[in-house]
Design an enzyme around this catalytic site. Structure first.
Site, PDB file in Angstrom:
ATOM      1  N   MET C   1       0.597  -1.308   0.027  1.00  0.00           N
ATOM      2  CA  MET C   1       0.255   0.103  -0.230  1.00  0.00           C
ATOM      3  C   MET C   1       1.063   1.009  -0.309  1.00  0.00           C
ATOM      4  O   MET C   1       1.779   1.248   1.138  1.00  0.00           O
ATOM      5  CB  MET C   1      -0.548   0.213   1.453  1.00  0.00           C
ATOM      6  CG  MET C   1      -1.948   0.567   1.492  1.00  0.00           C
ATOM      7  SD  MET C   1      -2.128   2.831   1.282  1.00  0.00           S
ATOM      8  CE  MET C   1      -1.285   3.037   3.165  1.00  0.00           C
ATOM      9  N   PRO C   2       0.941   2.443  -0.986  1.00  0.00           N
ATOM     10  CA  PRO C   2      -0.074   2.244  -2.359  1.00  0.00           C
ATOM     11  C   PRO C   2       0.555   1.586  -3.109  1.00  0.00           C
ATOM     12  O   PRO C   2       1.687   1.683  -3.399  1.00  0.00           O
ATOM     13  CB  PRO C   2      -0.390   3.956  -2.031  1.00  0.00           C
ATOM     14  CG  PRO C   2       1.006   4.269  -1.935  1.00  0.00           C
ATOM     15  CD  PRO C   2       1.181   3.541  -0.855  1.00  0.00           C
TER      16      PRO C   2
END
Lengths: 67, 67, 67, 67, 67, 67
Positions: C1-2
């Site tokens: 993430m991201p």
């Protein structure tokens, strides 16, 4: 085939979404592709999550509305 | 050009989203691309919809917070 | 993430791609996200496959070059 | 706004791509969105990379051609 | 429904792609979704276009191969 | 690597999402890819935003439920 992902600001009316789905499908149908094969996904994005020119659209385009 | 889609866990503050939009736009501006041409879309994903290593992030990373 | 997907016209140099990867990663690192968690995918799109204002970029922007 | 990603089997002619770009842009223009704001990206996918019903399209639909 | 986009480093064999298409389709079939409704698109990305931890995978993971 | 984006109608149960994450990860693990490298993002789409054959799924498939 095809799969079409449409990213737009949140707030299209149900009627506008229907017109998008019908209209985009027709573009491919006119090229000879069976309508049933056209899959369209509309993603509604909050304007504060959409940046243009380094600014959120919620600020930069705060008075523009979706159809 | 370019279009940038960012997928991140739900929960970024409005301030963090602004920094992402400003910062990513600047990366392209420094390469000579006009800022106005940079379009950024932030997609916020619930942690239970994000899998890593076969598990939802809502379980695997339940104590990690977004900025 | 991201996870970050970048869509850009074909033709970025290897050096420009590196700067994009470094720069975009740094934006998230400055928000406190571990660099190792940032995944960036650059998609190079031929200008004839990119439409703006109803025309392919290969025609509309035929003299604009990528960095 | 909007950004439209179209995923289709590799092999559309340049003429078919132009019709897709024109036609899809027009759908949004008819809803009152300025044409210049419509960005369309066509992704051409080899049929062996496209699965339907558990099989690659290169096998399942080996005689179907793109427009 | 569903549409599945898989982004992976370039270089999967045709056999590996088939296994991915079969296997992912089966995951949804086991939940009661008709196999024919599962559409899978594999995007092959050159390692120099894939960044992890701020570096291109072509450098950071230069000895790792795809299946 | 890989990153998998799954687009499905809104309404999968938490249990169904877990099975998708586990099952899709396993498909790649069986090809020799480390489980920890598999990242899966499930996007839930309202049926009125999903078009098939020119019609919203909320009308065309109004009686079909998600698992």
């Amino acid at each position: 085939m095809p799969v079409v992902h449409i990213y737009a600001w949140k707030g299209f009316t149900e009627q506008a979404k229907k017109k998008v789905i019908e209209g985009v499908t027709k573009v491919f149908a006119e090229l000879g592709i069976p309508k049933e094969a056209v899959e369209i996904i509309i993603h509604e994005i909050p304007k504060e999550n959409w940046g243009i020119g380094g600014e959120p659209a919620s600020i930069k385009f705060k008075d523009i509305r979706t159809p």
